[in-house]
Design an enzyme around this catalytic site. Sequence first.
Site, PDB file in Angstrom:
ATOM      1  N   HIS A 156      42.854  30.575  54.930  1.00 24.06           N
ATOM      2  CA  HIS A 156      42.754  31.695  53.773  1.00 24.06           C
ATOM      3  C   HIS A 156      42.694  33.234  54.262  1.00 24.06           C
ATOM      4  O   HIS A 156      41.833  33.331  54.936  1.00 24.06           O
ATOM      5  CB  HIS A 156      41.588  31.327  52.717  1.00 24.06           C
ATOM      6  CG  HIS A 156      41.093  32.219  51.734  1.00 24.06           C
ATOM      7  ND1 HIS A 156      41.936  32.555  50.860  1.00 24.06           N
ATOM      8  CD2 HIS A 156      40.239  33.470  51.635  1.00 24.06           C
ATOM      9  CE1 HIS A 156      41.285  33.391  49.750  1.00 24.06           C
ATOM     10  NE2 HIS A 156      40.280  33.949  50.687  1.00 24.06           N
ATOM     11  N   SER A 158      41.874  37.047  53.033  1.00 24.87           N
ATOM     12  CA  SER A 158      41.165  37.744  52.055  1.00 24.87           C
ATOM     13  C   SER A 158      40.456  39.172  52.699  1.00 24.87           C
ATOM     14  O   SER A 158      40.241  39.055  53.728  1.00 24.87           O
ATOM     15  CB  SER A 158      40.041  37.006  51.429  1.00 24.87           C
ATOM     16  OG  SER A 158      39.305  37.680  50.439  1.00 24.87           O
ATOM     17  N   ASP A 170      46.593  31.901  50.645  1.00 22.63           N
ATOM     18  CA  ASP A 170      46.304  30.759  51.074  1.00 22.63           C
ATOM     19  C   ASP A 170      47.506  29.990  51.679  1.00 22.63           C
ATOM     20  O   ASP A 170      48.551  30.462  51.108  1.00 22.63           O
ATOM     21  CB  ASP A 170      45.890  29.857  49.932  1.00 22.63           C
ATOM     22  CG  ASP A 170      44.366  30.136  49.503  1.00 22.63           C
ATOM     23  OD1 ASP A 170      43.758  30.550  50.187  1.00 22.63           O
ATOM     24  OD2 ASP A 170      44.418  30.393  48.091  1.00 22.63           O
TER      25      ASP A 170
END
Length: 181
Positions: A156, A158, A170
């Site tokens: 993931h 971010s 993802d």
Amino acid sequence: MRPTSASRAYDLSRHALLACLLAAICLAQARASQLSALWGAYRGYHNATLAYQADPLWVHDFAHSRLDLSLEGSMGQATGPSGSGHRSLWHVGLTPIARWWLTPQSGIEFGIGANLFSGTYIGDKRISTAYQFGDSIGVFHRFANTPWTLGLRLTHYSNADIKLPNPGQDYLQLRVAYHVD
């Protein structure tokens, strides 16, 4: 005077080059333990990555398992769905990876690291910052009497809400690694 898109791209390229040099300096001090190729996808987005994992920096043996910590340097390309603008971004990263060996050949791995992307749009998604944290968790198996490891990772990316929007990315990734020790 407002920076043009060309000057922003030049600045980003300089930052990406600096990040690559810093990662290379950090990893050059350690002997390579494995070279990996990762390929993943999720909801129309794809990620292809090459990674270099150093020998463990720290190891702790338990009664029936082992825990180790190493650094992983990576470089890859994330691609948005076909037909969308801003189709792909390059990325470089440096991630501490912890591996918990549950058997002599198999275990789980997890890591949280820093990544620099070549832009802030992938497909139709705006990720707001070129700097992204990368969180990974996976399982792996090293085949006995061979240099090969096969694994599956969930990664993931971010920016941890440094700037909004922060939609994250993802990828479920297949990892094939070759041990060079």
